[in-house]
Design a protein around this motif. Sequence first.
Motif, PDB file in Angstrom:
ATOM      1  N   ARG A  36      -3.158  -5.292   4.746  1.00 21.66           N
ATOM      2  CA  ARG A  36      -3.664  -3.940   5.039  1.00 21.66           C
ATOM      3  C   ARG A  36      -2.709  -2.886   4.462  1.00 21.66           C
ATOM      4  N   GLU A  37      -1.416  -3.138   4.608  1.00 26.12           N
ATOM      5  CA  GLU A  37      -0.402  -2.205   4.133  1.00 26.12           C
ATOM      6  C   GLU A  37      -0.432  -2.079   2.612  1.00 26.12           C
ATOM      7  N   ILE A  38      -0.536  -3.208   1.934  1.00 27.34           N
ATOM      8  CA  ILE A  38      -0.429  -3.223   0.478  1.00 27.34           C
ATOM      9  C   ILE A  38      -1.679  -2.667  -0.199  1.00 27.34           C
ATOM     10  N   THR A  39      -2.856  -2.890   0.397  1.00 29.09           N
ATOM     11  CA  THR A  39      -4.100  -2.494  -0.256  1.00 29.09           C
ATOM     12  C   THR A  39      -4.530  -1.068   0.059  1.00 29.09           C
ATOM     13  N   GLN A  40      -3.801  -0.355   0.928  1.00 28.88           N
ATOM     14  CA  GLN A  40      -4.142   1.039   1.187  1.00 28.88           C
ATOM     15  C   GLN A  40      -3.683   1.907   0.007  1.00 28.88           C
ATOM     16  N   ARG A  41      -4.153   3.134  -0.054  1.00 30.99           N
ATOM     17  CA  ARG A  41      -3.747   4.059  -1.112  1.00 30.99           C
ATOM     18  C   ARG A  41      -2.276   4.409  -0.982  1.00 30.99           C
ATOM     19  N   GLY A  42      -1.623   4.579  -2.136  1.00 36.57           N
ATOM     20  CA  GLY A  42      -0.234   5.012  -2.138  1.00 36.57           C
ATOM     21  C   GLY A  42      -0.138   6.484  -1.756  1.00 36.57           C
ATOM     22  N   ARG A  43       1.033   6.873  -1.264  1.00 38.44           N
ATOM     23  CA  ARG A  43       1.220   8.263  -0.874  1.00 38.44           C
ATOM     24  C   ARG A  43       2.710   8.573  -0.899  1.00 38.44           C
TER      25      ARG A  43
END
Length: 396
Positions: free
Chosen positions: A190-197
């Motif tokens: 979940r952490e890796i596949t979310q959008r970067g920010r």
Amino acid sequence: MSKVLIIGAGGVGSVTVHKCAMLPDVFTEVHLASRTLSKCDAIAKSVKERTGVDVPTYQVDADNVRETVELINKVKPDLLVNLALPYQDLSLMDACLEAGVNYLDTANYEPPEEAKFEYKWQWAYQDRFKEAGLMALLGSGFDPGVTNIFAAHAQKHHFDEINELDIIDCNAGDHGQAFATNFNPEINIREITQRGRYWERGEWVETDPLSWSMDYDFPEGIGKKKCYLMYHEELESLALHLKGLKRARFWMTFGEQYLTHLRVLEGIGMTSIEPIEYNGQMIQPLQFLKAVLPEPGSLGPLTKGRTCIGNVMKGFKDGKEKKMYIYNICSHEAAYKEVGSQAISYTTGVPAMIGAMLMVTGKWSGKGVFNMEQLDPDPFMEALNKYGLPWNEVVF
């Protein structure tokens, strides 16, 4: 001197229980609870064999506030250490408020139905903890946690203001598996596949997942690795508390084999958290994937190599530009030899123990909800060197 109740029997929970048991003068009683009692019993057995300390174990549903309050009232701890899933942070904070116990965790709350990392839900507890005369410490792991402390240490001793911060997390270890995650697969993916920010001059800038990368030459022989920009929760609190901060980013290394598997799994929908119907019942594909991937705890004896996590910071001191790097290197093999876990769990579990130690001894105290960088970094930095995570700092 103190009694702690640890909830969560995964890899981090195991490390924290072992490390607490090694300090009987600080933690006179260590209690462990989880949804799965057998996992607690396995950890307690290992602790007994390694340290001679008895760890009472309990079954508890951390989502059930009443059940957790009953356990707290039974154990009567000085501190509840939450090493369960991030989804359970709020219910455990509610239980601590009802039972009148201080609280510590290692990762911020995340709603189960959305991969969204924000502190707003936990920061909203500020008044309630303050009025109750209780302390809640958020994010006492490595990142978040030690990375916040590295920044606070630099701000206190090395900079008048920190303008740029890059947190860089490298796992240069190898477990020999085709595809596996070093901590809870569901949370990790979940952490890796979310959008970067990232934080840039007073606002958040978003990127596509893993679309930005850079090469970084890691110290002490680890060498050059490709790092990918991600969002990590410590950026949110550090953007508030670091003086003069203009840009803050988080980077993590991934091997090509890992990314290839991740892209395939994502492409066929296996990383989705949207429920689908299968054989007459609703399931999350990601939760099914978690069930078939290797258990992170099983990777301990297989993983070789080192981690390197640290902060690269630029700013000013006495009117002059300054750049420095503070980092820790941790050996997977050494961590396994000491507590039976790989370095990913070790680098989170040791800071959880240190945060707990500082709270129960009164070196860190307060009323309300606190992020790590709001507290004095000196005793934490000293404890890192003493209890297994020595740090180095380089001024460029």
